[in-house]
Enzyme design. Structure first.
Site, PDB file in Angstrom:
ATOM      1  N   LYS A 199      -0.528  -1.314   4.846  1.00  3.78           N
ATOM      2  CA  LYS A 199       0.196  -2.373   4.131  1.00  3.78           C
ATOM      3  C   LYS A 199       1.678  -2.064   3.964  1.00  3.78           C
ATOM      4  O   LYS A 199       2.532  -2.913   4.219  1.00  3.78           O
ATOM      5  CB  LYS A 199      -0.435  -2.584   2.748  1.00  3.78           C
ATOM      6  CG  LYS A 199      -1.845  -3.142   2.777  1.00  3.78           C
ATOM      7  CD  LYS A 199      -2.355  -3.461   1.384  1.00  3.78           C
ATOM      8  CE  LYS A 199      -2.600  -2.229   0.533  1.00  3.78           C
ATOM      9  NZ  LYS A 199      -3.731  -1.405   1.023  1.00  3.78           N
ATOM     10  N   THR A 200       1.989  -0.859   3.537  1.00  4.68           N
ATOM     11  CA  THR A 200       3.382  -0.537   3.231  1.00  4.68           C
ATOM     12  C   THR A 200       4.248  -0.571   4.485  1.00  4.68           C
ATOM     13  O   THR A 200       5.352  -1.136   4.471  1.00  4.68           O
ATOM     14  CB  THR A 200       3.468   0.848   2.560  1.00  4.68           C
ATOM     15  OG1 THR A 200       2.772   0.805   1.313  1.00  4.68           O
ATOM     16  CG2 THR A 200       4.913   1.244   2.310  1.00  4.68           C
ATOM     17  N   GLU A 209       3.002  -6.641  -0.810  1.00  7.75           N
ATOM     18  CA  GLU A 209       1.738  -5.969  -0.545  1.00  7.75           C
ATOM     19  C   GLU A 209       0.674  -6.576  -1.449  1.00  7.75           C
ATOM     20  O   GLU A 209       0.899  -6.748  -2.647  1.00  7.75           O
ATOM     21  CB  GLU A 209       1.855  -4.468  -0.832  1.00  7.75           C
ATOM     22  CG  GLU A 209       2.628  -3.709   0.200  1.00  7.75           C
ATOM     23  CD  GLU A 209       2.436  -2.207   0.054  1.00  7.75           C
ATOM     24  OE1 GLU A 209       1.329  -1.787  -0.348  1.00  7.75           O
ATOM     25  OE2 GLU A 209       3.393  -1.463   0.328  1.00  7.75           O
TER      26      GLU A 209
END
Length: 456
Positions: free
Chosen positions: A106-107, A150
């Site tokens: 995600k990051t 996110e």
């Protein structure tokens, strides 16, 4: 409460940029605390019900024990009582929200999309689980029409968002203390899809079985689904992946993105090609100039705690990564071995996060650690959990199938740098991993290796 956490500090930054008065508390001083104070936040060290006196609304995360006296006082105060994700959604309610969801990636995916948008002259709002090197920020309230966030499945908080479009990078068993089992996780991701704008894009990775299942569910609802990956049936194909010590390069081809060669600096490992492709498809869906986006990535500087370099001591290179799930550990160590490029040995230093995760995935963690030449396992970073009898870092180290002299269990946090220095030699690469405070040891490991080399 817990204002310096990665998610909470992002929210605090956005609220401050909205012009709201923000106060908070944290267990200790840190650079994040200092940064928030410089933006105008009032941050107390330590926790107390008295912190509620001047506040109108209390914001919390599930990392906080509901038995904590400050938490209890807030709940009983009658004041608005919001989870972080709900507060973030409210703070960005006038933006078109692009959500990045999945067990892993995600990051990096969020960061690449933000950098691409900024390079294209769009000023996006964003909330990321790590600080971008380009800006030093993990959040920003932009003047542009959309926000990139996110979407955290760990505690189900992604079900408080209403994205206009979203990506699901992968779905695996994780955070079972909240979801119960894998079916519980799939149920949560299904509810997440339900919350995406019916006219919006649902982007999923064709290489991941869990994400494919979510794609099938989205199609059953009549949603617009696009897949990406190296699989033959992916809508957007990824191929000719080349991993280098300082970058990943690949070719992408498919509707909306054409065919182009992409180089992403600072991120290494084949899995990063998939994350970058997800960001590229999302960028195309937002109408960004893909040529500009791809050029911006060639000079990408990375994200804190995502295979982040911490220098060299005594000929030993030290990196840190946020990897905390067996799949992430395996991917990080595979990428680290590629970065090692045959110069020496790979030393993995892992700090398990939470007792429940250690108990559930001990065998899988041990298997992933065998990718390293030397495995160092620390004791467990408990987060919010109480100890489980018999579950320690040794639960993992005892299962690692490497020669005994290449497996080290070190329960003392402060002793880890010296233990690493005892076995490291010039040409080796050390990577620290975990959700806790293991990254704070990187400088000490580097210095201990330098001192040991000097002594020899």
């Amino acid at each position: 409460m817990g204002i310096a956490g990665s998610g909470m500090s992002a929210l605090a930054r956005i609220l401050l940029e909205r012009g709201l008065e923000v106060s908070g508390c944290e267990a200790r001083e840190s650079t994040t605390v200092t940064g928030l104070r410089s933006l105008g936040a009032t941050v107390q060290i330590g926790h107390s019900p008295a912190h509620l006196d001047d506040a109108d609304t209390f914001v919390y995360t599930t990392a906080i024990s509901p038995r904590h006296e400050e938490f209890v006082a807030a709940r009983e105060s009658g004041k608005p009582f919001l989870r972080r994700a709900a507060a973030l959604a409210a703070a960005l309610e006038d933006k078109r929200c692009v959500a990045v969801a999945g067990t892993h990636g995600k990051t990096s995916t969020t960061s690449l999309l933000v950098v691409a948008a900024q390079a294209c002259g769009v000023d996006p709002s964003f909330a990321i689980g790590g600080n971008l090197y380009e800006t030093g920020k993990n959040a920003h309230l932009g003047s542009g029409p959309f926000a990139v966030v996110e979407a955290d499945e760990s505690d189900g908080s992604f079900l408080l968002t209403r994205p206009s479009s979203a990506v699901v990078t992968n779905v695996e068993a994780d955070h079972l203390e909240n979801h119960g089992d894998l079916e519980g996780i799939f149920a949560a991701f299904g509810q997440f899809v339900d919350r995406i704008d019916p006219a919006g894009l649902v982007l999923t990775c064709a290489d991941d079985a869990g994400a494919r299942r979510i794609a099938g569910y989205a199609r059953s609802l009549g949603r617009r689904v696009v897949t990406y990956g190296t699989s033959a049936d992916a809508d957007v194909a990824v191929f000719d992946v080349v991993t280098r010590p300082d970058a990943v390069e690949f070719t992408v081809a498919g509707p909306g993105v054409g065919q182009r060669r992409v180089r992403v600096g600072a991120l290494i490992g084949a899995h990063m090609a998939l994350n970058a492709t997800a960001a590229l498809v999302l960028a195309a869906d937002l109408g960004l100039d893909l040529d500009v986006a791809v050029r911006s990535w060639s000079q990408f500087r990375g994200v804190h705690r995502r295979f982040e370099p911490h220098g060299e001591g005594g000929g030993v290179r030290v990196f840190d990564d946020y990897a905390h799930h067996p799949t992430e550990i395996a991917a990080s160590l595979t990428a680290a071995r590629e970065a090692l490029a045959g110069t020496g040995r790979l030393i993995a230093v892992f700090q398990p996060g939470t007792y429940s995760r250690t108990q559930t995935f001990a065998r899988e963690f041990a298997d992933a650690m065998t990718i390293a030449d030397i495995a160092v396992v620390m004791d467990i970073f408990p987060a919010r959990e109480e100890p489980i009898p018999g579950i320690t870092g040794a639960t993992i180290s005892s299962l690692i199938e490497l020669p005994p002299e290449r497996v080290i269990y070190e329960p003392s946090y402060d002793a880890v740098p010296e233990r690493v220095a005892e076995v490291a030699r010039p040409g080796d690469l050390v990577v620290t991993m975990g959700i806790g405070n293991v990254y704070l040891l990187c400088g000490a490991i580097r210095d201990a290796c330098a001192a040991a080399r000097g002594a020899r």
